[in-house]
Design a protein around this motif. Structure first.
Motif, PDB file in Angstrom:
ATOM      1  N   PRO A   1       0.827  -1.210   0.000  1.00 20.81           N
ATOM      2  CA  PRO A   1       0.000   0.000   0.000  1.00 20.81           C
ATOM      3  C   PRO A   1       0.864   1.263   0.000  1.00 20.81           C
ATOM      4  CG  PRO A   1      -0.889  -1.601   1.528  1.00 20.81           C
ATOM      5  CD  PRO A   1       0.429  -2.152   1.070  1.00 20.81           C
ATOM      6  N   LEU A   2       0.407   2.281  -0.700  1.00 17.58           N
ATOM      7  CA  LEU A   2       1.200   3.494  -0.874  1.00 17.58           C
ATOM      8  C   LEU A   2       1.108   4.431   0.309  1.00 17.58           C
ATOM      9  CD1 LEU A   2       0.545   4.195  -4.658  1.00 17.58           C
ATOM     10  CD2 LEU A   2       2.410   2.923  -3.584  1.00 17.58           C
ATOM     11  N   ASP A   3       0.299   4.084   1.301  1.00 13.28           N
ATOM     12  CA  ASP A   3       0.217   4.896   2.509  1.00 13.28           C
ATOM     13  C   ASP A   3      -0.317   4.045   3.641  1.00 13.28           C
ATOM     14  OD1 ASP A   3      -0.584   7.166   4.432  1.00 13.28           O
ATOM     15  OD2 ASP A   3       0.278   8.242   2.741  1.00 13.28           O
TER      16      ASP A   3
ATOM     17  N   GLY B   1      -0.290  -9.575  -0.351  1.00  8.09           N
ATOM     18  CA  GLY B   1      -1.479  -9.951   0.390  1.00  8.09           C
ATOM     19  C   GLY B   1      -1.625  -9.374   1.777  1.00  8.09           C
ATOM     20  N   GLY B   2      -0.705  -8.523   2.210  1.00  7.73           N
ATOM     21  CA  GLY B   2      -0.852  -7.896   3.524  1.00  7.73           C
ATOM     22  C   GLY B   2      -1.423  -6.499   3.458  1.00  7.73           C
ATOM     23  N   GLY B   3      -1.875  -6.095   2.260  1.00  3.39           N
ATOM     24  CA  GLY B   3      -2.377  -4.737   2.083  1.00  3.39           C
ATOM     25  C   GLY B   3      -3.858  -4.694   1.776  1.00  3.39           C
ATOM     26  N   VAL B   4      -4.215  -4.020   0.671  1.00  2.00           N
ATOM     27  CA  VAL B   4      -5.608  -3.877   0.262  1.00  2.00           C
ATOM     28  C   VAL B   4      -5.716  -4.203  -1.229  1.00  2.00           C
ATOM     29  CG1 VAL B   4      -6.126  -2.120   1.999  1.00  2.00           C
ATOM     30  CG2 VAL B   4      -5.341  -1.396  -0.267  1.00  2.00           C
ATOM     31  N   TYR B   5      -6.931  -4.452  -1.691  1.00  3.32           N
ATOM     32  CA  TYR B   5      -7.193  -4.588  -3.122  1.00  3.32           C
ATOM     33  C   TYR B   5      -7.277  -3.177  -3.705  1.00  3.32           C
ATOM     34  CZ  TYR B   5      -8.831  -9.193  -1.514  1.00  3.32           C
ATOM     35  OH  TYR B   5      -8.938 -10.433  -0.920  1.00  3.32           O
ATOM     36  N   GLU B   6      -6.444  -2.898  -4.689  1.00  2.00           N
ATOM     37  CA  GLU B   6      -6.439  -1.549  -5.258  1.00  2.00           C
ATOM     38  C   GLU B   6      -7.669  -1.339  -6.142  1.00  2.00           C
ATOM     39  OE1 GLU B   6      -4.464   0.342  -3.890  1.00  2.00           O
ATOM     40  OE2 GLU B   6      -2.903  -0.995  -3.138  1.00  2.00           O
TER      41      GLU B   6
ATOM     42  N   PHE C   1      -5.822  -0.576 -11.903  1.00  2.00           N
ATOM     43  CA  PHE C   1      -5.854  -1.560 -12.979  1.00  2.00           C
ATOM     44  C   PHE C   1      -5.919  -0.894 -14.352  1.00  2.00           C
ATOM     45  CE2 PHE C   1      -7.009  -4.169  -9.367  1.00  2.00           C
ATOM     46  CZ  PHE C   1      -6.325  -5.343  -9.624  1.00  2.00           C
ATOM     47  N   GLU C   2      -6.614   0.210 -14.459  1.00  2.00           N
ATOM     48  CA  GLU C   2      -6.663   0.936 -15.733  1.00  2.00           C
ATOM     49  C   GLU C   2      -5.263   1.393 -16.148  1.00  2.00           C
ATOM     50  OE1 GLU C   2      -9.423   4.012 -14.886  1.00  2.00           O
ATOM     51  OE2 GLU C   2     -11.188   2.708 -15.021  1.00  2.00           O
ATOM     52  N   LEU C   3      -4.482   1.870 -15.186  1.00  2.00           N
ATOM     53  CA  LEU C   3      -3.117   2.307 -15.480  1.00  2.00           C
ATOM     54  C   LEU C   3      -2.246   1.126 -15.906  1.00  2.00           C
ATOM     55  CD1 LEU C   3      -2.727   4.811 -12.533  1.00  2.00           C
ATOM     56  CD2 LEU C   3      -2.553   5.427 -14.951  1.00  2.00           C
ATOM     57  N   CYS C   4      -2.396  -0.002 -15.222  1.00  3.00           N
ATOM     58  CA  CYS C   4      -1.629  -1.190 -15.600  1.00  3.00           C
ATOM     59  C   CYS C   4      -2.045  -1.696 -16.976  1.00  3.00           C
ATOM     60  CB  CYS C   4      -1.794  -2.276 -14.543  1.00  3.00           C
ATOM     61  SG  CYS C   4      -1.013  -1.888 -12.953  1.00  3.00           S
TER      62      CYS C   4
ATOM     63  N   ILE D   1     -12.614  -6.675 -10.795  1.00  6.93           N
ATOM     64  CA  ILE D   1     -11.339  -6.511 -11.508  1.00  6.93           C
ATOM     65  C   ILE D   1     -11.148  -7.486 -12.665  1.00  6.93           C
ATOM     66  CG2 ILE D   1     -10.296  -5.643  -9.385  1.00  6.93           C
ATOM     67  CD1 ILE D   1      -8.788  -8.265  -9.078  1.00  6.93           C
ATOM     68  N   ARG D   2     -12.057  -8.422 -12.885  1.00 10.46           N
ATOM     69  CA  ARG D   2     -11.815  -9.547 -13.781  1.00 10.46           C
ATOM     70  C   ARG D   2     -11.711  -9.182 -15.249  1.00 10.46           C
ATOM     71  NH1 ARG D   2     -17.786 -12.462 -13.085  1.00 10.46           N
ATOM     72  NH2 ARG D   2     -19.012 -10.791 -14.072  1.00 10.46           N
ATOM     73  N   ASN D   3     -12.187  -8.024 -15.664  1.00 19.76           N
ATOM     74  CA  ASN D   3     -12.161  -7.683 -17.088  1.00 19.76           C
ATOM     75  C   ASN D   3     -10.888  -6.948 -17.510  1.00 19.76           C
ATOM     76  OD1 ASN D   3     -14.654  -8.853 -17.579  1.00 19.76           O
ATOM     77  ND2 ASN D   3     -15.771  -6.981 -17.103  1.00 19.76           N
ATOM     78  N   HIS D   4      -9.941  -6.829 -16.601  1.00 16.98           N
ATOM     79  CA  HIS D   4      -8.710  -6.106 -16.926  1.00 16.98           C
ATOM     80  C   HIS D   4      -7.675  -7.056 -17.526  1.00 16.98           C
ATOM     81  CE1 HIS D   4      -9.793  -2.250 -15.177  1.00 16.98           C
ATOM     82  NE2 HIS D   4     -10.396  -2.932 -14.230  1.00 16.98           N
ATOM     83  N   PRO D   5      -7.153  -6.746 -18.724  1.00 16.99           N
ATOM     84  CA  PRO D   5      -6.153  -7.629 -19.339  1.00 16.99           C
ATOM     85  C   PRO D   5      -4.850  -7.680 -18.562  1.00 16.99           C
ATOM     86  CG  PRO D   5      -6.341  -5.565 -20.563  1.00 16.99           C
ATOM     87  CD  PRO D   5      -7.464  -5.583 -19.571  1.00 16.99           C
ATOM     88  N   SER D   6      -4.553  -6.649 -17.783  1.00 24.08           N
ATOM     89  CA  SER D   6      -3.316  -6.638 -16.999  1.00 24.08           C
ATOM     90  C   SER D   6      -3.327  -7.711 -15.923  1.00 24.08           C
ATOM     91  CB  SER D   6      -3.103  -5.263 -16.362  1.00 24.08           C
ATOM     92  OG  SER D   6      -4.212  -4.889 -15.562  1.00 24.08           O
ATOM     93  N   LEU D   7      -4.503  -8.126 -15.469  1.00 26.69           N
ATOM     94  CA  LEU D   7      -4.613  -9.130 -14.419  1.00 26.69           C
ATOM     95  C   LEU D   7      -4.290 -10.506 -14.997  1.00 26.69           C
ATOM     96  CD1 LEU D   7      -5.466  -9.939 -11.508  1.00 26.69           C
ATOM     97  CD2 LEU D   7      -7.812 -10.080 -12.354  1.00 26.69           C
TER      98      LEU D   7
END
Length: 759
Positions: free
Chosen positions: A336-338, A367-372, A377-380, A419-425
């Motif tokens: 996480p970034l903060d 896995g110790g943070g949060v789901y972004e 995902f759009e950026l990735c 998040i399932r429709n993101h090609p980056s995943l």
């Protein structure tokens, strides 16, 4: 769909546990201004109730508020309520145990920080003034009633976290201080959803070639049965000059179709090709042509395969292919970034661009943070960064009872659908290091129903064409059987036992990073080396006074801001240069040099062993807390020297030299190259040159240059099509000459452009 955003100014009321009002009508008296999205600490700091928690040891003062309940209150007005709509409040993220009220009536409850919560408000919402109230209860108090059995284990002593769906790091971790926060940390909105609508969409790639792709298109509609057979749905997409369109009759509220797309423009990872994205439109029409609802999104067509085995002697190892091409995974873990997660999103773009800048192609969301959120995902997607997504389970042996299993399934289903429709995943991973916890406490990790049954079932139900990896690193049934299920707690025993894992978190190099050259794992999902943050960053978190020499090296100065992964803050200078500089700026630089050279070495050893080695993910890209740590970029966004060295080492085309003065030109792209290589000394005097021809995605040994053994600093250059790609090699054994290295770095910085590093 009409939407009213309810972010912005709210009122925040705080009460010690036991004194909080039960009903929103009793919430009166003193309050402080609050911002949504937000965390209570941000509001407390803004109101002068807390000092800046990022400075000194002030974060310890947040413990005073762990046993507090909070009420968020907001009034808003509506001039009208649309007809023929389903009216729903959506809370994208609330931390953690909460009750929701509108106009004094209870809408519902939630007990999971990681996912969105929705509440129907038909019959409660009214025109004119409305009062929305959210009661957030103490997560520590809520955990008092949790059952903790002997089979449940919490690393880092985070036992309060075992059943609470809140980030593990919040309770204190090696990279974060303890801060058990609370707040409405993501957006809030009121949605007026049409009665007839597209409810859910799913796109996936079943296979992909340059001439043809097989895809999966699934839809779910909110549609009365009287309209079955009287509607049609159109699935269409456009990318540059390529387009597709498919029309299907609607005979039921849901269906799954498998359209073929000819000559698709494929999505490729960074450095291997263009991350092509289609502009996709899904439209619901009546047979007479009336548009009932429409969704627009972006989607990439690509096919991912993970070949893996149980042991190193399995030929599969641990190897990703994208669209049929092997990809050497290079990147870093994402924490996480903060420490206060309401602040994460504001740094997304800058951090994803850090991956792009240093030629990474994969991010592992730890896995110790949060789901972004969607923006991440759009950026990735846009930049070709593959996402390895952990579920939020880390370093614990979690509850196995039916209640917890149901809660985790619901969480996974919510996240997957989002998040399932993101090609980056490219990969779901069940957890971080939970098998290690089981194995080291005499339990068989394959009995973990969460990673072996619950999560794979959630994926099978909601995203059946995505890869699932049970945990990282993975101890399969065959592996545990081979090792005799031995109870391992001694670190030397653990290291020896784990030498045959194909994918590993490699932390046995901390005293001497060059031991990595003897490592035999195929894919390293975590590996880190620490480096000091910049002077400006130290001044922000420690204070200028702490940078006086007589205080700087005191342990107390670094309290809560030293999470070094390799000994203490003095290790780097002693290890690499044989002494600790007295000057603070020299100390910072010496520390950053070791981290930079260590990361460069780890990446280059991985590249020259390709295709035996298939990936390396550094720990980590950017810190979420200001500290002496292993990140390439510090909490404030200042890049360490390691970021620039990693950028050189990870270029799709670069030259690498090893300790035996063997030189390689390494090509991780899908292009063939021919060109020149050149080797210079630190004074820019040309020592060696030659030509090479290189096929796509391979390395070439261009020579062994033992005649250069007396030259300390070598600059390596590859010239192709008018472009020059630089790297370097330090041909000197420890202890290195610090003054000489600084002089080299000053000249080499003309190539690096390391603007955040004081040399």
């Amino acid at each position: 769909m009409a939407t009213i955003c309810l972010n912005g100014a709210w009122e925040l009321y705080g009460y010690s546990v036991g004194t909080s009002p039960v009903f929103p009508c009793d919430v009166t008296g003193e309050h402080i201004p609050a911002a949504v999205p937000g965390n209570v600490e941000i509001d407390l700091m803004n109101a002068g109730k807390l000092p800046n928690i990022y400075q000194g040891d002030h974060v310890e003062k947040t413990r005073e508020f762990e046993l507090h309940d909070w009420w968020y209150v907001k009034e808003f007005s509506l001039s009208e309520i649309p007809e023929n709509t389903d009216n729903v409040f959506v809370f994208d993220g609330v931390d953690t145990y909460a009750e929701y009220y509108l106009n004094g009536e209870k809408l519902g409850e939630s007990d999971n920080m990681f996912i969105a919560h929705e509440f129907a408000v038909d019959g409660v919402l009214k025109t004119g003034k409305n009062r929305l109230a959210v009661h957030i209860r103490s997560a520590i108090k809520a955990a008092e009633g949790d059952k903790v059995s002997p089979s449940m284990v919490a690393d880092w002593q985070c036992f309060e976290n075992l059943r609470t769906r809140k980030p593990s790091h919040a309770y204190g971790w090696d990279i974060f201080p303890r801060d058990v926060s609370a707040g409405i940390w993501r957006s809030v909105r009121l949605e007026f959803r049409p009665k007839i609508r597209i409810e859910n969409l799913y796109f996936s790639t079943v296979f992909a070639k340059t001439d043809l792709a097989g895809t999966c298109f699934h839809y779910e509609l909110k549609l009365p049965a009287t309209m079955y057979g009287k509607c049609k749905i159109v699935f269409s997409g456009q990318c540059e000059d390529r387009a597709f369109s498919f029309t299907y009759p609607v005979t039921y509220k849901a269906a799954t179709k498998f359209p073929y797309i000819e000559k698709p423009l494929l999505w490729w990872p960074n450095g291997m090709g263009k991350p092509n994205l289609y502009d996709v439109t899904v439209s619901l029409y009546t047979d007479s042509g009336e548009l009932l609802d429409e969704r627009k999104t972006k989607w990439g067509i690509r096919h991912v395969v993970l070949e893996r085995g149980d042991f190193l002697d399995d030929n599969a190892g641990f190897r990703f292919t994208i669209n049929g091409e092997f990809v050497l995974c290079k990147g870093a873990n994402w924490v996480p970034l903060d420490v206060l997660h309401a602040k994460d999103e504001e740094k997304y773009e800058e951090c994803v661009l850090n991956y792009v800048e240093n030629h990474s192609n994969m991010v592992r969301v730890w896995g110790g943070g949060v789901y972004e959120n969607e923006r991440f995902f759009e950026l990735c997607d846009r930049h070709g960064i593959m996402v390895w997504q952990d579920f939020m389970l880390a370093c614990h042996a979690y509850p196995q009872d039916e209640e917890f299993c149901k809660k985790l399934y619901a969480e996974a289903e919510s996240v997957i659908k989002r998040i399932r429709n993101h090609p980056s995943l490219v990969l779901y991973c069940g957890s971080n290091e939970t098998d290690w916890i089981y194995f080291c406490t005499g339990q068989d990790p394959n009995d973990d129903v969460l990673t072996r049954k619950v999560l794979p079932q959630a994926i099978r139900d909601n995203d059946p064409y995505r890869i699932y990896y049970p945990t990282s690193p993975l101890f399969t049934k065959e592996y545990v059987k081979q090792r005799g299920g031995k109870f391992l707690i001694d670190l030397d025993e653990i290291e020896q036992s784990r030498t045959t894992l194909p994918e590993e978190h490699y932390w046995w190099h901390r005293d001497d990073y060059e031991t990595y050259a003897k490592m035999h794992h195929r894919f390293v999902g975590e590996i880190g080396y620490s480096g000091c943050i910049a002077r400006a960053s130290l001044e922000e978190c420690l204070g200028k006074d702490a940078l006086q020499k007589e205080k700087f090296f005191e342990k107390e100065t670094w309290k809560l801001h030293d999470y070094s992964t390799d000994g203490d803050i003095l290790h780097a200078s002693k290890y690499y240069f044989g002494f600790v500089p007295d000057d603070v700026d020299d100390f910072i630089l010496s520390s950053q040099i070791l981290q930079a050279e260590a990361y460069k070495f780890l990446i280059e050893q991985t590249r020259i062993k390709k295709p035996y080695m298939t990936g390396i993910l550094l720990w980590n890209m950017r810190d979420g807390w200001p500290a002496y740590n292993s990140a390439l970029v510090d909490y404030y966004g200042r890049k360490k020297l390691s970021h620039y060295y990693v950028r050189q080492a990870q270029q799709p085309l670069t030259m690498i030299m090893d300790e035996g003065l063997n030189a390689y030109v390494c090509n991780d792209s899908l292009q063939a190259f021919s060109g020149k290589y050149k080797i210079y000394d630190e004074k820019n005097i040309l020592l060696k040159e030659g030509t090479f021809e290189l096929q796509p995605n391979v390395n070439a040994n261009v020579g062994t240059f033992t005649e250069l053994q007396d030259v300390k600093y070598l600059v390596l250059a590859v010239e192709v099509n008018g472009e020059t790609y630089y790297n370097h090699f330090i041909n000197e054994k420890r202890a290195h000459d610090f003054v000489g290295y600084k002089n080299f770095l000053r000249s080499y910085n003309g190539i690096l452009q390391a603007k955040d590093v004081k040399i």
